[in-house]
Design a protein around this motif. Structure first.
Motif, mmCIF file in Angstrom:
data_model
loop_
_atom_site.group_PDB
_atom_site.id
_atom_site.type_symbol
_atom_site.label_atom_id
_atom_site.label_comp_id
_atom_site.label_asym_id
_atom_site.label_seq_id
_atom_site.Cartn_x
_atom_site.Cartn_y
_atom_site.Cartn_z
ATOM 1 N N PRO A 291 25.755 -29.333 21.244
ATOM 2 C CA PRO A 291 26.913 -29.974 20.614
ATOM 3 C C PRO A 291 26.834 -30.033 19.091
ATOM 4 O O PRO A 291 27.855 -29.867 18.403
ATOM 5 N N GLU A 292 25.642 -30.262 18.538
ATOM 6 C CA GLU A 292 25.512 -30.336 17.078
ATOM 7 C C GLU A 292 25.805 -28.994 16.432
ATOM 8 O O GLU A 292 26.412 -28.915 15.362
ATOM 9 N N GLU A 293 25.373 -27.907 17.094
ATOM 10 C CA GLU A 293 25.627 -26.565 16.566
ATOM 11 C C GLU A 293 27.123 -26.276 16.562
ATOM 12 O O GLU A 293 27.650 -25.664 15.632
ATOM 13 N N THR B 111 24.093 -26.478 28.330
ATOM 14 C CA THR B 111 24.241 -25.454 27.298
ATOM 15 C C THR B 111 25.688 -25.001 27.241
ATOM 16 O O THR B 111 26.212 -24.473 28.227
ATOM 17 N N PRO B 112 26.368 -25.179 26.109
ATOM 18 C CA PRO B 112 27.741 -24.687 25.985
ATOM 19 C C PRO B 112 27.750 -23.170 25.829
ATOM 20 O O PRO B 112 26.946 -22.605 25.080
ATOM 21 N N GLU C 70 35.226 -30.208 21.802
ATOM 22 C CA GLU C 70 34.687 -31.535 22.070
ATOM 23 C C GLU C 70 33.849 -31.495 23.343
ATOM 24 O O GLU C 70 34.343 -31.150 24.422
ATOM 25 N N PHE C 71 32.582 -31.835 23.210
ATOM 26 C CA PHE C 71 31.668 -31.786 24.347
ATOM 27 C C PHE C 71 32.055 -32.856 25.361
ATOM 28 O O PHE C 71 32.409 -33.980 24.981
ATOM 29 N N PRO C 72 31.994 -32.541 26.688
ATOM 30 C CA PRO C 72 32.377 -33.539 27.695
ATOM 31 C C PRO C 72 31.376 -34.690 27.751
ATOM 32 O O PRO C 72 30.233 -34.561 27.311
ATOM 33 N N ASP C 73 31.806 -35.807 28.316
ATOM 34 C CA ASP C 73 30.894 -36.942 28.471
ATOM 35 C C ASP C 73 30.390 -37.073 29.906
ATOM 36 O O ASP C 73 29.612 -37.964 30.218
ATOM 37 N N ARG C 74 30.847 -36.132 30.791
ATOM 38 C CA ARG C 74 30.354 -36.122 32.163
ATOM 39 C C ARG C 74 30.007 -34.693 32.573
ATOM 40 O O ARG C 74 30.614 -33.735 32.108
ATOM 41 N N LYS D 187 29.175 -25.522 13.044
ATOM 42 C CA LYS D 187 29.893 -24.260 12.802
ATOM 43 C C LYS D 187 31.398 -24.407 12.959
ATOM 44 O O LYS D 187 32.139 -23.450 12.717
ATOM 45 N N ASN D 188 31.841 -25.601 13.401
ATOM 46 C CA ASN D 188 33.267 -25.878 13.571
ATOM 47 C C ASN D 188 33.919 -24.856 14.496
ATOM 48 O O ASN D 188 34.949 -24.263 14.189
ATOM 49 N N VAL D 189 33.307 -24.662 15.671
ATOM 50 C CA VAL D 189 33.754 -23.638 16.617
ATOM 51 C C VAL D 189 34.681 -24.255 17.656
ATOM 52 O O VAL D 189 34.358 -25.300 18.237
ATOM 53 N N GLY D 190 35.800 -23.605 17.907
ATOM 54 C CA GLY D 190 36.730 -24.088 18.915
ATOM 55 C C GLY D 190 37.357 -22.943 19.683
ATOM 56 O O GLY D 190 37.281 -21.776 19.276
ATOM 57 N N VAL D 191 38.000 -23.263 20.812
ATOM 58 C CA VAL D 191 38.699 -22.253 21.609
ATOM 59 C C VAL D 191 39.865 -21.706 20.799
ATOM 60 O O VAL D 191 40.651 -22.453 20.241
ATOM 61 N N GLY D 192 39.957 -20.380 20.741
ATOM 62 C CA GLY D 192 41.000 -19.735 19.954
ATOM 63 C C GLY D 192 40.499 -19.179 18.637
ATOM 64 O O GLY D 192 41.181 -18.379 17.993
ATOM 65 N N ASP D 193 39.295 -19.588 18.229
ATOM 66 C CA ASP D 193 38.719 -19.063 16.989
ATOM 67 C C ASP D 193 38.234 -17.632 17.193
ATOM 68 O O ASP D 193 37.761 -17.262 18.272
#
Length: 710
Positions: free
Chosen positions: A396-398, A373-374, A435-439, A402-408
């Motif tokens: 990740p899809e959410e 869970t992010p 960007e969701f991690p792959d590990r 919503k185009n959410v990033g750090v700094g928003d």
């Protein structure tokens, strides 16, 4: 106007014959090549140099050597002190470690540490100024000479630091303002707390400081806690308060605390003004903030507050207003104090942030089943009267939608008045989205996606999943083992005593009593609870394993269908289609059950548990009657004549309900030996009758169940 130290010249320190100040060596002669006299000389030079480097780093933010070089000097000093048995309580090396302590002594402050009168209304601030001028005029002062020192109102933990002959004697929490807890050993682990003052400090010097956690460090620390599956701190102040009163100084040393010093409580040599006091703090190695101004009027103080409010989010520390102080010390004495606060200072508070706030970081939390869970880490914001510092980003899809990033800058809402979540982006401060991690952030296992949901593939080999799995295994939906909450599970895992669910059953009393906060009684209670869980009802055991989508209701249906764990596991591993015929189980759930047992790590974990636990066969036919119909029982502690599982089965076989938690619907709480406290407290709150084992047996006999008792 910034606090500066115009009169201080560092050249004295630099010109001293100390090779460890500028461009110091990082390679040293072998310890065995030194005489004791040479070692003592080198130790003194290293201590002197390290104190100077600490002063430059913490008080002036102007280091003259690299961190790696500092570490080399520090390590050399540690090695010398150990090899020649020359450690000293005043050494810089003594500020980064320490043995756990049992409790804190209560210490009286050298001077009262009072609260500050405050308001968020500018009219109240002007009224404060009018009162100050009026009372000073009556005391013979010229009110036109009044000047104010304006400082940030830090949102941390206020403490007293007492120095005698330049050495730190004690550090004490504010407490009730008259006395507090002696946390000196913890304070010595904070880099910004000098163990010895520099230059030529007063013989007696007691100062007030604010211990705090910088915002970046707080978010990084919270991120680590979330990724480890631990509960994050609500805000930097809570994190600081919880840290400074740790019983183990080594825990404090690991957390990113710092200090600002902002007032003199008592001194053998006092300056005439507060401003002059602040100017000499850095000279002694006491860190002050640059965000301090000296103003000639209350309007200047109001402008200072408004400017700081605009820059609040850009500051590296959390503040909730500004403090306005009369500068002249004689004027302060004339104004005096009330029983609660000094009459020469006033806090002009900021309004609470409301709903809209920036995202400063994103952490990924690992759940019991491996679901990721992010979590958005926020500048603390008021949402419906509650301070929120984190919010769910769901998946990740959410995030992408919503185009959410750090700094928003985002708008935060609370679902059901409980769970905060990011509703929308109000202002973009990032390019694209997170960007969701792959590990997995905890165990580095690959992450797999199932539609919008991401999962860690590490299973019980992932520490975060392990802790949560143990918590769930012991929860009301599992085997109901009292004494295994989040804190105790974390202790057991972090100490290395428990590396799997099965390890719980190998614990010994000495293992537990060696942990902080555990005594013989609590250890015996937990071991008794674990012993009582060795023969659980099959439905409880199936639910406790934490198989995805297999909660108590589904577990009961599976137990009725298969009767034994062996039969259930055979179907789960080799015949998932048979699982689909069970109520509460469809194709998706059947596939999740199959995948759970197909995991080698999960299969091994279950095998280990089964070596210590024997799930009871579910009785699918025959049985009792309705003698206990309408009655709900909860059991706690160990029963002597039967196991707790036997008692629960007996109740259910005769029409009653046996639940794991006490509520207003509970008719009886049956208390055995070594019971937990939680259920008894819940029973008292809900006016539920508490009966012992003999009373329980009498109740059963009264209903004609004598022959069913063990």
């Amino acid at each position: 106007m910034t606090v500066v130290d115009e009169d201080h010249d560092d050249s004295d320190a630099e010109d001293r014959e100390n090779p460890y100040l500028r461009n110091p060596p990082t390679e040293f002669e072998p310890l065995e090549a030194l005489s004791e006299e040479e070692a003592e000389r080198q130790i003194e030079r290293l201590r002197e140099a390290i104190r100077e480097h600490d002063r430059r780093y913490y008080a002036e933010n102007d280091p003259i050597i690299a961190d790696r070089t500092y570490d080399a000097l520090f390590s050399r000093l540690q090695a010398l002190e150990e090899a020649f048995d020359l450690a000293h309580t005043d050494s810089p090396t003594r500020s980064v470690s320490g043995e756990p302590i049992d409790a804190f002594d209560t210490v009286e402050h050298v001077a009262p540490m009072l609260s500050i009168d405050s308001s968020g209304d500018v009219a109240d601030v002007r009224e404060f100024d009018e009162r100050v001028r009026r009372e000073l005029r009556e005391a013979g002062f010229d009110p036109d000479d009044v000047r104010y020192v304006c400082e940030p109102k830090f949102d941390g933990v206020s403490m007293e630091f007492v120095y005698e002959d330049g050495r730190l004697e004690r550090a004490v929490t504010r407490g009730n303002g008259r006395e507090g807890d002696d946390v000196t050993r913890n304070a010595r682990t904070i880099g910004a707390v000098p163990g010895r003052l520099h230059d030529d400090p007063p013989e007696r010097f007691a100062v007030r400081g604010e211990v705090y956690m910088p915002k970046d460090a707080f978010q990084a620390h919270n991120r680590e806690r979330i990724e480890r599956g631990e509960e994050p701190f609500a805000n930097p102040r809570n994190a600081t308060a919880g840290t400074i009163r740790q019983l183990d100084p080594s825990v404090v040393a690991e957390r990113p605390l710092s200090v600002f010093y902002f007032d003199v409580l008592d001194a053998s040599d006092l300056e005439d003004t507060h401003w002059d006091e602040l100017r000499r703090f850095p000279r002694y190695g006491l860190r002050t903030t640059e965000e301090v101004e000296l103003v000639d009027s209350i309007e200047g103080a109001i402008e200072y507050r408004d400017d700081l409010l605009e820059r609040r989010d850009d500051l590296p520390f959390e503040i909730d207003g500004v403090v306005i102080k009369v500068d002249d010390r004689e004027a302060r004495e004339a104004l005096g104090r009330t029983a609660r606060h000094d009459r020469w200072s006033y806090a002009y508070k900021f309004p609470a942030r409301a709903e809209v706030t920036p995202i400063v970081d994103v952490a990924v939390q690992v759940g019991r089943t491996g679901r990721l869970t992010p979590v958005a880490l926020l500048e603390p914001v008021d949402v419906g009267g509650v301070t929120v510092s984190r919010a769910s980003l769901h998946n990740p899809e959410e995030i992408a939608a919503k185009n959410v990033g750090v700094g928003d800058t985002v708008r935060v809402q609370r679902a059901g008045d409980v769970i905060p979540y990011v509703e929308e982006v109000v202002e973009k401060g990032s390019e694209g989205h997170y960007e969701f991690p792959d590990r997995c952030p905890v165990c580095e296992s690959p992450i797999e996606r199932d539609g919008p949901i991401a999962y860690c593939t590490g299973g019980l080999a992932c520490d975060a999943q392990l802790r949560r799995s143990i918590e769930y295994y012991a929860s009301d939906d599992g085997l109901d083992v009292e004494g295994l909450g989040e804190k105790s599970v974390r202790q057991l895992v972090d100490s290395g005593l428990v590396g799997s669910i099965a390890d719980l059953y190998d614990l010994e009393p000495a293992d537990l009593t060696g942990l902080e906060g555990w005594g013989e009684t609590s250890a015996e209670n937990l071991l008794a609870e674990l012993e009582a869980s060795r023969e659980p009802p099959l439905p409880d055991f199936l639910s406790a394993l934490g198989i995805p989508h297999v909660g108590p209701a589904t577990a009961r249906e599976l137990a009725r269908e298969f009767a034994t764990f062996e039969a259930f596991r055979e179907a789960a591993e080799n015949d998932p289609e048979r699982l689909e015929s069970v109520d509460e189980v469809g194709e998706t759930v059947a596939e999740q059950i199959h995948e759970f047992f197909a995991s080698e790590a999960n299969a091994e974990a279950v095998d280990d548990i089964l070596e210590r636990v024997s799930p009871r066969e579910e009785q699918t036919e025959g049985g009792g009657g309705d003698e206990l119909e309408g009655l709900t029982f909860v059991f706690t502690g160990s029963l002597s004549g039967m196991t707790r599982s036997d008692a629960q089965e007996l109740v259910e076989a005769h029409g009653g309900n046996a639940t794991s938690s006490v509520s207003g619907n509970t008719d009886y709480l049956v208390v055995g030996e070594n019971p937990g406290a939680t259920k008894r407290e819940d029973a008292a709150e809900n006016d539920v009758p508490i009966v012992d084992e003999d009373e329980f047996r009498n109740l059963l006999e009264d209903r004609g169940l004598e022959g069913d008792l063990g």
